[in-house]
Design a protein around this motif. Structure first.
Motif, short mmCIF file in Angstrom:
data_model
loop_
_atom_site.label_atom_id
_atom_site.label_comp_id
_atom_site.label_asym_id
_atom_site.label_seq_id
_atom_site.Cartn_x
_atom_site.Cartn_y
_atom_site.Cartn_z
N LEU A 1 6.38 -4.27 5.52
CA LEU A 1 6.46 -5.33 5.53
C LEU A 1 6.62 -6.52 4.24
N ASN A 2 6.87 -5.23 3.05
CA ASN A 2 7.49 -5.84 2.14
C ASN A 2 8.78 -5.59 2.16
N GLY A 3 9.10 -5.14 2.35
CA GLY A 3 10.37 -4.38 2.08
C GLY A 3 10.88 -2.89 1.57
N VAL A 4 9.30 -2.01 1.08
CA VAL A 4 9.36 -0.69 0.97
C VAL A 4 9.45 0.14 1.56
N LEU A 5 9.94 1.06 1.82
CA LEU A 5 9.59 2.41 2.91
C LEU A 5 8.81 3.55 2.17
N PRO A 6 8.13 3.85 2.91
CA PRO A 6 6.79 4.55 2.66
C PRO A 6 7.72 5.33 2.71
N PRO A 7 6.69 6.41 1.36
CA PRO A 7 7.20 7.69 1.04
C PRO A 7 8.02 8.56 2.01
N SER A 8 6.79 8.98 2.75
CA SER A 8 7.48 10.32 3.74
C SER A 8 8.60 9.49 4.71
N ALA A 9 9.45 8.70 4.76
CA ALA A 9 10.12 8.11 5.12
C ALA A 9 11.43 7.84 4.56
#
Length: 184
Positions: free
Chosen positions: A168-176
């Motif tokens: 939601l804040n434009g940051v890709l999660p580590p596992s993605a």
């Protein structure tokens, strides 16, 4: 001719024979081992997720009714300390009382510290006491195995929430994150 056929058969069976010799001995603590395996993965992903969120976004709430990312980070640390203490029978660490208004650095450090505590506390846990009763919530008791499942489920639930907040804040999660090419 028989020697030639025998040699071919031996060569064909060599991988299977080799694999059979290298097969690991089955674990005598598969539940505890699985929890420790999940701990290693969750620790890596959840600490990286907390680090990935920009400091100015730690107060972010998807809606006014939801908790902030800072509160989620603190909740994960507190949950880890509680559940790992209960499972292992080791006292949870006492540190400074943090709040969701503390800095990103303090909250991320508390999160990492909670995973370090879990690693140490769960290192010697085995499956010999899975049926032991452990008081947990409001005097309700659960089996040690049940608390292990609650902990593993909380990691999945909390990382899912972290991932949603990041996206939601434009940051890709580590596992993605895309796989990095191996260094030569």
């Amino acid at each position: 001719m028989n020697r030639h056929v025998s040699s071919i058969i031996l060569l064909a069976l060599a991988p299977a024979i080799s694999f059979a010799q290298a097969a690991p001995t089955p674990s005598t603590t598969p539940v505890s081992d699985a929890l420790r395996f999940g701990l290693a993965r969750s620790s890596k992903n959840m600490a990286a997720a907390a680090e990935a969120m920009p400091a100015e976004k730690f107060a972010f709430k998807p809606t006014t009714e939801q908790i902030s990312f800072a509160h989620l980070t603190l909740h994960i640390a507190e949950s880890n300390n509680l559940f790992c203490s209960k499972i292992s029978g080791v006292a949870a660490p006492e540190g400074p009382k943090l709040t969701e208004t503390d800095s990103k650095d303090k909250l991320v450090a508390a999160l990492k510290s909670s995973f370090d505590f879990c690693s140490t506390a769960l290192a010697k846990v085995d499956d010999s006491h899975l049926t032991d009763s452990i008081p947990l919530f409001n005097g309700r008791s659960f089996s040690r195995a049940g608390v292990m499942f609650i902990l593993a489920n909380s990691w999945g639930d909390h990382y899912s929430a972290q991932s949603m907040y990041l996206r939601l804040n434009g940051v890709l999660p580590p596992s993605a994150q895309p796989a990095q090419p191996a260094a030569h």
